[in-house]
Design an enzyme around this catalytic site. Structure first.
Site, mmCIF file in Angstrom:
data_model
loop_
_atom_site.group_PDB
_atom_site.id
_atom_site.type_symbol
_atom_site.label_atom_id
_atom_site.label_comp_id
_atom_site.label_asym_id
_atom_site.label_seq_id
_atom_site.Cartn_x
_atom_site.Cartn_y
_atom_site.Cartn_z
ATOM 1 N N ASP A 258 41.215 9.161 41.220
ATOM 2 C CA ASP A 258 40.874 7.735 41.342
ATOM 3 C C ASP A 258 41.262 7.141 42.679
ATOM 4 O OD1 ASP A 258 39.975 7.945 38.722
ATOM 5 O OD2 ASP A 258 41.929 7.376 37.902
ATOM 6 N N GLU A 259 41.215 7.932 43.720
ATOM 7 C CA GLU A 259 41.603 7.482 45.061
ATOM 8 C C GLU A 259 40.479 6.706 45.755
ATOM 9 O OE1 GLU A 259 41.546 10.673 44.110
ATOM 10 O OE2 GLU A 259 43.535 11.571 44.300
ATOM 11 N N LYS B 129 37.148 8.435 45.721
ATOM 12 C CA LYS B 129 36.283 9.541 46.188
ATOM 13 C C LYS B 129 34.804 9.166 46.099
ATOM 14 C CE LYS B 129 38.119 12.188 43.117
ATOM 15 N NZ LYS B 129 39.197 11.292 42.644
ATOM 16 N N LYS C 293 33.449 6.145 46.267
ATOM 17 C CA LYS C 293 33.124 5.228 47.355
ATOM 18 C C LYS C 293 32.992 5.974 48.686
ATOM 19 C CE LYS C 293 34.429 2.070 50.676
ATOM 20 N NZ LYS C 293 34.906 0.817 51.192
ATOM 21 N N GLY D 48 35.404 9.915 36.913
ATOM 22 C CA GLY D 48 34.708 8.632 36.906
ATOM 23 C C GLY D 48 34.715 8.112 38.319
ATOM 24 N N HIS D 49 33.591 8.183 38.998
ATOM 25 C CA HIS D 49 33.507 7.804 40.410
ATOM 26 C C HIS D 49 32.689 6.525 40.550
ATOM 27 C CE1 HIS D 49 34.349 12.224 41.804
ATOM 28 N NE2 HIS D 49 35.267 11.733 41.007
ATOM 29 N N GLN E 295 38.912 14.567 40.374
ATOM 30 C CA GLN E 295 40.365 14.549 40.129
ATOM 31 C C GLN E 295 41.116 14.519 41.472
ATOM 32 O OE1 GLN E 295 38.512 17.170 37.977
ATOM 33 N NE2 GLN E 295 38.091 15.245 36.990
ATOM 34 N N VAL F 130 37.869 4.596 34.798
ATOM 35 C CA VAL F 130 36.412 4.464 34.717
ATOM 36 C C VAL F 130 35.884 5.247 33.510
ATOM 37 C CG1 VAL F 130 34.256 4.923 35.983
ATOM 38 C CG2 VAL F 130 36.311 4.284 37.232
ATOM 39 N N THR F 131 36.559 6.326 33.151
ATOM 40 C CA THR F 131 36.065 7.189 32.077
ATOM 41 C C THR F 131 36.630 6.782 30.721
ATOM 42 O OG1 THR F 131 35.790 8.987 33.641
ATOM 43 C CG2 THR F 131 35.945 9.626 31.328
ATOM 44 N N ALA G 175 44.821 1.958 31.117
ATOM 45 C CA ALA G 175 45.533 1.350 32.246
ATOM 46 C C ALA G 175 46.111 2.482 33.088
ATOM 47 C CB ALA G 175 46.646 0.451 31.740
ATOM 48 N N VAL H 151 38.704 -1.163 53.085
ATOM 49 C CA VAL H 151 39.381 -2.442 52.794
ATOM 50 C C VAL H 151 38.710 -3.204 51.645
ATOM 51 C CG1 VAL H 151 40.349 -2.717 55.103
ATOM 52 C CG2 VAL H 151 38.044 -3.588 54.627
HETATM 53 P P1 GDP Z 1 37.374 8.030 42.264
HETATM 54 O O1 GDP Z 1 37.534 8.623 40.909
HETATM 55 O O2 GDP Z 1 38.263 8.672 43.272
HETATM 56 O O3 GDP Z 1 35.944 7.967 42.723
HETATM 57 O O4 GDP Z 1 37.880 6.506 42.156
HETATM 58 P P2 GDP Z 1 37.534 5.467 40.985
HETATM 59 O O5 GDP Z 1 36.132 5.003 41.145
HETATM 60 O O6 GDP Z 1 37.935 6.013 39.666
HETATM 61 O O7 GDP Z 1 38.578 4.319 41.306
HETATM 62 C C1 GDP Z 1 38.625 3.709 42.552
HETATM 63 C C2 GDP Z 1 38.365 2.202 42.356
HETATM 64 O O8 GDP Z 1 38.702 1.507 43.534
HETATM 65 C C3 GDP Z 1 36.906 1.861 42.107
HETATM 66 O O9 GDP Z 1 36.821 0.741 41.265
HETATM 67 C C4 GDP Z 1 36.376 1.534 43.501
HETATM 68 O O10 GDP Z 1 35.262 0.649 43.474
HETATM 69 C C5 GDP Z 1 37.565 0.859 44.081
HETATM 70 N N1 GDP Z 1 37.742 0.976 45.545
HETATM 71 C C6 GDP Z 1 37.500 2.030 46.361
HETATM 72 N N2 GDP Z 1 37.917 1.762 47.619
HETATM 73 C C7 GDP Z 1 38.445 0.514 47.579
HETATM 74 C C8 GDP Z 1 39.079 -0.322 48.554
HETATM 75 O O11 GDP Z 1 39.264 0.037 49.701
HETATM 76 N N3 GDP Z 1 39.522 -1.554 48.119
HETATM 77 C C9 GDP Z 1 39.365 -1.974 46.838
HETATM 78 N N4 GDP Z 1 39.819 -3.182 46.502
HETATM 79 N N5 GDP Z 1 38.768 -1.218 45.901
HETATM 80 C C10 GDP Z 1 38.336 0.011 46.262
HETATM 81 P P1 IMO Z 2 38.434 11.283 39.019
HETATM 82 O O1 IMO Z 2 37.456 12.311 39.539
HETATM 83 C C1 IMO Z 2 42.275 10.532 37.140
HETATM 84 C C2 IMO Z 2 43.570 13.391 34.096
HETATM 85 C C3 IMO Z 2 43.651 12.924 32.652
HETATM 86 C C4 IMO Z 2 44.802 13.781 32.164
HETATM 87 C C5 IMO Z 2 44.586 15.108 32.896
HETATM 88 C C6 IMO Z 2 43.865 16.164 32.061
HETATM 89 O O2 IMO Z 2 37.797 10.039 38.551
HETATM 90 O O3 IMO Z 2 39.528 11.060 39.997
HETATM 91 P P2 IMO Z 2 41.319 16.479 31.337
HETATM 92 O O4 IMO Z 2 40.415 15.615 30.506
HETATM 93 O O5 IMO Z 2 40.802 16.751 32.704
HETATM 94 O O6 IMO Z 2 41.737 17.741 30.630
HETATM 95 O O7 IMO Z 2 42.678 15.610 31.492
HETATM 96 O O8 IMO Z 2 43.808 14.792 34.041
HETATM 97 N N1 IMO Z 2 42.250 13.198 34.739
HETATM 98 C C7 IMO Z 2 42.013 12.264 35.676
HETATM 99 N N2 IMO Z 2 42.817 11.301 36.172
HETATM 100 N N3 IMO Z 2 41.029 10.702 37.626
HETATM 101 C C8 IMO Z 2 40.224 11.684 37.148
HETATM 102 O O9 IMO Z 2 39.036 11.970 37.691
HETATM 103 C C9 IMO Z 2 40.693 12.495 36.101
HETATM 104 N N4 IMO Z 2 40.174 13.523 35.392
HETATM 105 C C10 IMO Z 2 41.142 13.954 34.572
HETATM 106 O O10 IMO Z 2 43.934 11.563 32.570
HETATM 107 O O11 IMO Z 2 46.011 13.242 32.636
HETATM 108 MG MG MG Z 3 37.944 8.021 38.966
#
Ligand code: GDP
Ligand code: IMO
Ligand code: MG
Length: 428
Positions: free
Chosen positions: A13-14, A16, A18, A40-41, A225, A300-301, A305, A415
């Site tokens: 959830d860093e 990726k 975006k 969940g991207h 991940q 996202v998935t 929290a 940002v």
């Molecule tokens: P991923 O799994 O690495 O693709 O990340 P996620 O989509 O799960 O979570 C990242 C969240 O941060 C998403 O809601 C993005 O829209 C949001 N996001 C990404 N970059 C930024 C940023 O620079 N600032 C803010 N406020 N939100 C961001």
């Molecule tokens: P993205 O690509 C954050 C976590 C789960 C759990 C562990 C194992 O959006 O960054 P699994 O269902 O893979 O066997 O669960 O990994 N996890 C994630 N956490 N972002 C994800 O994907 C994740 N995919 C799995 O919460 O701790």
């Molecule tokens: Mg994600």
């Protein structure tokens, strides 16, 4: 730049999705190489938001080819639902812009049932998986009883493998977990229908991606991940079941390491984790809650929290080492705006020594105490910066320190969630 990797440097959830969408402008092909719909991207373009789980984040550009690699575990229902979801938002998905590896393993209904049953049986030691059947599917792959996309293309082979698996899994589900079992005819009919819809998308993706690189096309590998969820180098057993690090690309897409030029680690300006497991810089206080609310840190998935904490440079340094990162892209520095004093963990105090790596044993990791450096914060004007020069001085100092601590340059700063809230500051 002909082949480069975008991967998570923390616990997922860093940002990726975006960053892949942003960098995909320069790519011709975007490839997912591991994980499944546990990912969940999020991609935001203008006012529109897209949530992707299995389909690569290059899909919003009509002319790019998106590839689901052999290392991905594919839930065909989830994939078809995602295609329908995108079509509903006006994004065309056809075999011209999406292809799926014939070697990818299929997530079956019993994998999801086993994921839930195993988690329940673990009780307080549960991993906190996404419940999508990821672990049990990769287990079958290693056990050599998995069913692959190519099997689904041959009805008789599929039926035979399904029968064997249903017999074995029903026995485990009913006897070991007292859980519901599956009917062969129902699953078979359902999956053969999925197979017919997916047939035009299926091919040997290694051949295709290899030829694209050879022809000078730009190929982006999109990780799911993050580094500390890697099955080998993550906080085992609180990890996912695939190799999320750069080495996973060669295996999960059939592309040799010598063909890959760079690897960008996506790092959130602070740390989050969803699910269970160690988290040295976790903030179990008002500051953690503030970051969660300001950063909308909810999965996202699964909607769970996310746990929040200070930036951990030990983790980033580990990610840089394991994946040979050529740069970092730092996201969400706007979320930290308004906080008076910020902290970065610069090392772990472990048995009277300061270490800068993540120990293998969770018992050792539990003994590690973060050593912090403190930084002055910045204000909300950071969200409107579009160049490095426009960033507040304190944000620049914070970013500079990340580069020093990790011995890795920052190439991109984000940002805000939208595509245009991004700035290039260095080459990848
Ligand atoms: P991923 O799994 O690495 O693709 O990340 P996620 O989509 O799960 O979570 C990242 C969240 O941060 C998403 O809601 C993005 O829209 C949001 N996001 C990404 N970059 C930024 C940023 O620079 N600032 C803010 N406020 N939100 C961001
Ligand atoms: P993205 O690509 C954050 C976590 C789960 C759990 C562990 C194992 O959006 O960054 P699994 O269902 O893979 O066997 O669960 O990994 N996890 C994630 N956490 N972002 C994800 O994907 C994740 N995919 C799995 O919460 O701790
Ligand atoms: Mg994600």
């Amino acid at each position: 730049m002909s082949a480069f990797i975008v991967l998570g440097a923390q616990w997922g959830d860093e940002g990726k999705g975006k960053m892949t969408d942003y960098l995909a402008e320069k790519a011709d092909v975007v490839v997912r190489f591991q994980g499944g719909n546990n990912a969940g991207h999020t991609v935001e373009v203008g006012e529109k938001q897209y949530k992707l789980h299995l389909i690569p984040s290059g899909i919003l550009y009509p002319e790019k080819l998106n590839v689901i690699g052999n290392g991905v575990v594919v839930d065909p229902k989830a994939l078809l639902d995602e295609i329908d979801y995108l079509e509903g938002l006006g994004v065309k998905v056809t075999p011209k812009n999406l292809i799926i590896s014939d070697r990818a393993h299929l997530i079956m209904p019993y994998h999801k049932a086993l994921d839930k049953a195993k988690e329940q049986a673990r009780g307080k030691n549960d991993i906190g998986t996404t419940g999508k059947g990821i672990g049990p599917c990769y287990t079958d792959k290693a056990e050599r009883c998995g069913i692959r996309v190519c099997d689904l293309m041959h009805t008789e082979v599929f039926k035979e493998k399904l029968q064997e698996n249903i017999n074995a899994k029903n026995s485990v589900l009913s006897k070991l977990y007292n859980a519901e079992t599956f009917d062969f005819d129902e699953v078979c009919k359902e999956y053969i229908a999925y197979g017919e819809r997916l047939r035009p998308y299926v091919q040997d993706i290694s051949v295709n991606v290899y030829n694209q690189i050879k022809a000078g096309k730009n190929v982006l590998f999109e990780g799911a991940q993050g580094t500390l969820l890697d099955i080998d180098y993550g906080t085992y057993p609180y990890v996912t079941s695939s190799n999320t690090i750069a080495g996973g690309v060669s295996i999960g897409a059939g592309i040799g390491p010598t063909m890959i030029n760079s690897a960008v680690g996506i790092a959130k300006a602070y740390t989050t984790r969803v699910g269970k497991g160690p988290f040295p810089t976790e903030l179990l206080n008002e500051m953690g809650e503030h970051i969660r609310e300001k950063g909308h840190e909810y999965g996202v998935t699964t909607g769970r929290a996310r746990r929040c904490g200070w930036l951990d440079a030990v983790i980033l340094k580990t990610a840089a080492r394991i994946s040979g990162l050529t740069s970092f892209a730092v996201t969400k520095i706007d979320t930290l705006a308004g906080i008076d004093k910020l902290k970065i963990c610069v090392g772990y105090k472990f048995n009277d020594k300061i270490i800068d790596y993540v120990p293998a044993s969770l018992e050792d990791l539990a003994l590690c105490e973060p050593v912090y450096e403190e930084f002055d914060g910045w204000d909300d004007s950071v969200a409107s910066a579009r160049s490095y020069e426009e960033l507040p001085e304190n944000a620049k100092k914070y970013l500079k320190r990340i580069e020093e601590l990790t011995d890795t340059k920052i190439s991109i700063i984000s940002v805000g969630p939208r595509r245009d809230q991004t700035m290039d500051v260095n080459s990848l």
